[in-house]
Design a protein around this motif. Structure first.
Motif, PDB file in Angstrom:
ATOM      1  N   LYS A 124     -12.831   3.965  -2.830  1.00  0.00           N
ATOM      2  CA  LYS A 124     -11.920   3.355  -1.866  1.00  0.00           C
ATOM      3  C   LYS A 124     -12.080   1.837  -1.903  1.00  0.00           C
ATOM      4  O   LYS A 124     -13.168   1.308  -1.662  1.00  0.00           O
ATOM      5  CB  LYS A 124     -12.214   3.872  -0.456  1.00  0.00           C
ATOM      6  N   ASP A 146      -8.414   4.601  -4.706  1.00  0.00           N
ATOM      7  CA  ASP A 146      -7.562   4.548  -3.517  1.00  0.00           C
ATOM      8  C   ASP A 146      -7.538   3.111  -3.025  1.00  0.00           C
ATOM      9  O   ASP A 146      -8.566   2.418  -3.026  1.00  0.00           O
ATOM     10  CB  ASP A 146      -8.105   5.465  -2.422  1.00  0.00           C
ATOM     11  N   GLU A 199      -5.851   0.160  -0.123  1.00  0.00           N
ATOM     12  CA  GLU A 199      -5.135  -0.132   1.114  1.00  0.00           C
ATOM     13  C   GLU A 199      -5.064  -1.635   1.320  1.00  0.00           C
ATOM     14  O   GLU A 199      -6.070  -2.344   1.172  1.00  0.00           O
ATOM     15  CB  GLU A 199      -5.829   0.511   2.311  1.00  0.00           C
ATOM     16  N   LYS A 235     -12.238  -1.220   8.448  1.00  0.00           N
ATOM     17  CA  LYS A 235     -11.717  -0.814   7.143  1.00  0.00           C
ATOM     18  C   LYS A 235     -12.530  -1.394   6.001  1.00  0.00           C
ATOM     19  O   LYS A 235     -12.713  -0.747   4.970  1.00  0.00           O
ATOM     20  CB  LYS A 235     -10.244  -1.215   7.042  1.00  0.00           C
ATOM     21  N   ALA A 243     -14.869   0.770   3.196  1.00  0.00           N
ATOM     22  CA  ALA A 243     -14.473   0.666   1.787  1.00  0.00           C
ATOM     23  C   ALA A 243     -15.688   0.466   0.898  1.00  0.00           C
ATOM     24  O   ALA A 243     -16.734  -0.030   1.324  1.00  0.00           O
ATOM     25  CB  ALA A 243     -13.501  -0.494   1.613  1.00  0.00           C
ATOM     26  N   ASP A 244     -15.528   0.838  -0.374  1.00  0.00           N
ATOM     27  CA  ASP A 244     -16.581   0.605  -1.368  1.00  0.00           C
ATOM     28  C   ASP A 244     -16.561  -0.823  -1.887  1.00  0.00           C
ATOM     29  O   ASP A 244     -17.580  -1.337  -2.348  1.00  0.00           O
ATOM     30  CB  ASP A 244     -16.429   1.581  -2.532  1.00  0.00           C
TER      31      ASP A 244
END
Length: 404
Positions: free
Chosen positions: A2, A32, A34, A62, A66-67
């Motif tokens: 992510k 993924d 965003e 967020k 996330a990674d």
């Protein structure tokens, strides 16, 4: 995996938003993704604390989940936009979601040079105390002449640029995975490192405060160390101490030695500390490594030493990107062994590779792709080599030197 993309502009129409939207559409097979907008964030004001407001907390949550993070920044007056700087202020005031988070910096611009100067400033900001991000070193994505870069569907038209961007993102994914491995390392699988050097080994000079500013002078007097024109027999040579000092000081790199007890014992003192790539000072010699590093870097320093001591790695290389665009500084940490193969410490050698690269290109009449004769701006400074999948060792110590 992510990833989140932070739009570095609060403008209603932004080419940097288009760049991140392109990544979101084109590379769904890689991660993924965003997009995060900063247009709803208030202007940073320490006197009016908005840390707990929903816009700030939403972005913070967020990023934490996330990674990794990709930031696309414009360039305003040779630096990042005020809105992006304000956003980072909120994310480093009382909350620190960017700390230890892998971040890839990129940008789009009307002009040939992309956003090179704002990207350099953004890297410095992201690596500052309070933010503490791991910025992806070395590689840049500078999308210039951006008004002509996209088609009507928001897709980048030049396929060489798209291929380079895919390769860059694949490298960043590997970088994210390595950073994640630091967090997952089972510290019990390898013995803990005594960075305070409280123990002793056969060569430890006892009875002297390791943090004493005149440790070298005290230690030399205690063991009656030779100096000057006294000869020293080496493995394959005989030199006076003066010759040995001159020989080591002539090396085109900065050398540092820390022994297996994690005590900093030597550096080739041929420049003042402030003029070095990794500053060292005479008063530091003799100190435990814990005294030579900020406390926030201890985990990374310990990890490097553990890898070298255990034999999992023989050499660990780190590109440190904080010296500006005209240098390519690499810290190398090599395990030192005695004649029986036993670990006896670390040889850190630091050098700027750019003069050697420039000399090689001149001698062989070659140039890096992305120069003035190349039509693909977006990869300014990139080489064809970068599309082969080769990659440098990632920055695991994030700029910490073994004795700075």
């Amino acid at each position: 995996m992510k990833l989140v993309g932070l739009v570095g502009s609060n403008a209603e129409y932004s080419y940097n938003r288009m760049l991140l939207e392109f990544i979101s559409k084109e590379f769904t097979d890689l991660f993924d993704f965003e997009l995060l907008e900063i247009d709803q964030l208030p202007l940073f004001n320490q006197s009016d604390d908005q840390t707990q407001s929903e816009p700030v907390q939403s972005i913070s949550r967020k990023i934490l989940a996330a990674d990794g993070v990709i930031i696309a920044t414009p360039e305003h007056n040779r630096t990042i936009p005020p809105a992006l700087k304000s956003a980072i202020e909120w994310l480093s005031y009382k909350i620190h979601p960017m700390e230890d988070k892998p971040v890839l910096v990129m940008g789009a611009s009307y002009y040939d040079q992309g956003t090179s100067r704002s990207q350099l400033h953004l890297r410095q900001i992201l690596e500052s105390p309070g933010v503490g991000a791991y910025t992806f070193p070395g590689n840049e994505f500078l999308l210039g002449e951006v008004k002509d870069a996209f088609d009507n569907n928001g897709m980048i038209k030049d396929q060489k640029t798209v291929a380079f961007l895919r390769n860059l993102l694949l490298k960043f994914i590997r970088f994210v995975e390595v950073i994640a491995s630091f967090e997952e390392v089972d510290q019990e699988s390898l013995p803990a490192e005594d960075l305070n050097a409280t123990g002793s080994i056969e060569t430890t000079i006892e009875g002297i405060d390791k943090d004493a500013e005149d440790w070298v002078e005290q230690a030399a007097e205690k063991v009656e160390a030779v100096e000057g024109d006294t000869y020293v027999k080496l493995d394959r040579g005989i030199l006076t101490v003066d010759q040995l000092n001159s020989f080591l000081n002539s090396m085109p790199m900065e050398l540092t030695y820390a022994d297996s007890n994690n005590q900093f014992l030597y550096y080739n003192h041929h420049k003042d500390g402030e003029d070095m790539l990794a500053d060292r000072y005479p008063r530091q010699v003799g100190s435990p490594l814990a005294s030579c590093h900020p406390e926030r870097t201890y985990n990374n320093v310990e990890w490097v030493i553990q890898q070298l001591r255990s034999g999992k790695l023989d050499v660990f290389k780190i590109h440190v990107p904080t010296h500006g665009p005209n240098k390519y500084v690499v810290h190398n940490y090599a395990a030192m062994k005695d004649k029986d193969g036993n670990y006896v410490g670390i040889n850190e050698y630091v050098l700027d590779l750019k003069p050697t690269i420039d000399w090689y290109l001149k001698q062989t009449n070659q140039e890096l792709v992305g120069g003035p004769e190349d039509s693909v701006d977006a990869v300014s400074g990139a080489t064809e080599k970068s599309e082969s999948g080769d990659t440098d060792e990632v920055d695991g110590v994030s700029g910490a030197s073994m004795s700075s």
